[in-house]
Design a protein around this motif. Structure first.
Motif, PDB file in Angstrom:
ATOM      1  N   GLU A  77     -22.710   2.297  55.379  1.00  0.00           N
ATOM      2  CA  GLU A  77     -21.372   1.971  54.877  1.00  0.00           C
ATOM      3  C   GLU A  77     -20.481   1.662  56.072  1.00  0.00           C
ATOM      4  N   VAL A  78     -19.945   0.464  56.113  1.00  0.00           N
ATOM      5  CA  VAL A  78     -19.060   0.059  57.201  1.00  0.00           C
ATOM      6  C   VAL A  78     -17.626   0.313  56.748  1.00  0.00           C
ATOM      7  N   PRO A  79     -16.916   1.222  57.401  1.00  0.00           N
ATOM      8  CA  PRO A  79     -15.546   1.495  56.971  1.00  0.00           C
ATOM      9  C   PRO A  79     -14.631   0.305  57.227  1.00  0.00           C
ATOM     10  N   ILE A  80     -13.675   0.126  56.359  1.00  0.00           N
ATOM     11  CA  ILE A  80     -12.659  -0.898  56.556  1.00  0.00           C
ATOM     12  C   ILE A  80     -11.611  -0.266  57.470  1.00  0.00           C
ATOM     13  N   PRO A  81     -11.460  -0.779  58.704  1.00  0.00           N
ATOM     14  CA  PRO A  81     -10.672  -0.061  59.700  1.00  0.00           C
ATOM     15  C   PRO A  81      -9.158  -0.138  59.559  1.00  0.00           C
ATOM     16  N   ASP A  82      -8.634  -1.246  59.107  1.00  0.00           N
ATOM     17  CA  ASP A  82      -7.187  -1.420  59.107  1.00  0.00           C
ATOM     18  C   ASP A  82      -6.565  -1.004  57.791  1.00  0.00           C
ATOM     19  N   HIS A  83      -5.318  -0.638  57.828  1.00  0.00           N
ATOM     20  CA  HIS A  83      -4.650  -0.296  56.572  1.00  0.00           C
ATOM     21  C   HIS A  83      -4.041  -1.527  55.913  1.00  0.00           C
ATOM     22  N   ILE A  84      -4.068  -2.657  56.619  1.00  0.00           N
ATOM     23  CA  ILE A  84      -3.637  -3.929  56.024  1.00  0.00           C
ATOM     24  C   ILE A  84      -4.759  -4.927  56.264  1.00  0.00           C
ATOM     25  N   VAL A  85      -5.291  -5.501  55.184  1.00  0.00           N
ATOM     26  CA  VAL A  85      -6.409  -6.427  55.303  1.00  0.00           C
ATOM     27  C   VAL A  85      -6.195  -7.652  54.417  1.00  0.00           C
ATOM     28  N   ALA A  86      -6.723  -8.764  54.880  1.00  0.00           N
ATOM     29  CA  ALA A  86      -6.745  -9.982  54.070  1.00  0.00           C
ATOM     30  C   ALA A  86      -7.964  -9.904  53.166  1.00  0.00           C
ATOM     31  N   ALA A  87      -7.810 -10.382  51.932  1.00  0.00           N
ATOM     32  CA  ALA A  87      -8.903 -10.286  50.970  1.00  0.00           C
ATOM     33  C   ALA A  87      -8.832 -11.442  49.984  1.00  0.00           C
ATOM     34  N   ARG A  88      -9.890 -11.584  49.212  1.00  0.00           N
ATOM     35  CA  ARG A  88      -9.929 -12.568  48.138  1.00  0.00           C
ATOM     36  C   ARG A  88     -10.091 -11.807  46.825  1.00  0.00           C
ATOM     37  N   VAL A  89      -9.283 -12.144  45.831  1.00  0.00           N
ATOM     38  CA  VAL A  89      -9.340 -11.475  44.535  1.00  0.00           C
ATOM     39  C   VAL A  89     -10.676 -11.790  43.867  1.00  0.00           C
ATOM     40  N   LYS A  90     -11.372 -10.746  43.471  1.00  0.00           N
ATOM     41  CA  LYS A  90     -12.643 -10.901  42.765  1.00  0.00           C
ATOM     42  C   LYS A  90     -12.381 -11.045  41.268  1.00  0.00           C
ATOM     43  N   LEU A  91     -11.576 -10.129  40.737  1.00  0.00           N
ATOM     44  CA  LEU A  91     -11.202 -10.197  39.324  1.00  0.00           C
ATOM     45  C   LEU A  91      -9.955  -9.370  39.100  1.00  0.00           C
ATOM     46  N   PHE A  92      -9.246  -9.721  38.039  1.00  0.00           N
ATOM     47  CA  PHE A  92      -8.114  -8.914  37.611  1.00  0.00           C
ATOM     48  C   PHE A  92      -8.080  -8.942  36.091  1.00  0.00           C
ATOM     49  N   ASP A  93      -8.110  -7.756  35.492  1.00  0.00           N
ATOM     50  CA  ASP A  93      -8.084  -7.626  34.040  1.00  0.00           C
ATOM     51  C   ASP A  93      -6.691  -7.152  33.645  1.00  0.00           C
ATOM     52  N   PHE A  94      -5.860  -8.083  33.206  1.00  0.00           N
ATOM     53  CA  PHE A  94      -4.476  -7.765  32.870  1.00  0.00           C
ATOM     54  C   PHE A  94      -4.411  -6.744  31.738  1.00  0.00           C
ATOM     55  N   ARG A  95      -5.295  -6.880  30.755  1.00  0.00           N
ATOM     56  CA  ARG A  95      -5.298  -5.984  29.602  1.00  0.00           C
ATOM     57  C   ARG A  95      -5.590  -4.542  30.023  1.00  0.00           C
ATOM     58  N   ARG A  96      -6.501  -4.352  30.942  1.00  0.00           N
ATOM     59  CA  ARG A  96      -6.857  -3.002  31.395  1.00  0.00           C
ATOM     60  C   ARG A  96      -6.007  -2.538  32.576  1.00  0.00           C
TER      61      ARG A  96
END
Length: 163
Positions: A77-96
């Motif tokens: 497991e590689v830890p994510i080091p920074d508390h601010i990171v750039a990312a790409r949205v995988k999914l978002f379920d508005f209903r849930r």
């Protein structure tokens, strides 16, 4: 009606209690940790061959029994080091009211975000959209705030969040 198939372990996060295996045709099957443990197994390493009995459910395919697990190599497991990171949205379920984003440079490391983290956004982020995540401290990555890419790179507000 259930079926049995040999699948490839795609990803499994024990701390979240679930993961996915992939059928040879490419469809994902949801696999809950409780099913693994009922059958005497622990989380399969990525790439392992997992023989499962599965069935359709309202949310997609789900494993109801694990028959065997063979091979695979555990990935550290590689830890994510920074508390601010750039990312790409995988999914978002508005209903849930929640979604997941994948930080750039950390494939397979989904970061959870809830509707509450979207307070700075006028609309929900779309799958594939680049965003900036402000992470909460802790063992599991979770976004406390989600900013649109242009909002984070061109506004002073994002700089205040970083400090």
């Amino acid at each position: 009606m259930s079926e049995i198939a040999k699948c490839a372990a795609k990803r499994f996060r024990s701390e979240r209690g679930y993961g996915f295996v992939t059928l040879p045709e490419g469809d994902d099957i949801f696999l809950h940790l409780s099913i693994l443990r009922e059958c005497g197994f622990e989380a399969p390493p990525q790439g392992a061959t997992v023989e499962v009995e599965y069935r359709p459910s309202p949310k997609g395919l789900e494993a109801i029994r694990v028959l065997s697990i063979e091979g695979g190599t555990p990935e550290p497991e590689v830890p994510i080091p920074d508390h601010i990171v750039a990312a790409r949205v995988k999914l978002f379920d508005f209903r849930r009211g929640f979604g997941f984003a994948i930080p750039f440079g950390y494939p397979g490391r989904d970061v959870f975000f809830s509707m509450d983290a979207l307070d700075a956004l006028p609309t929900a982020p779309a799958p594939g959209e680049a965003v900036v995540l402000v992470l909460e401290p802790g063992p599991r990555p979770r976004a406390a705030r989600v900013l649109r890419w242009d909002q984070a790179t061109h506004s002073g507000e994002a700089l205040d969040v970083a400090s």
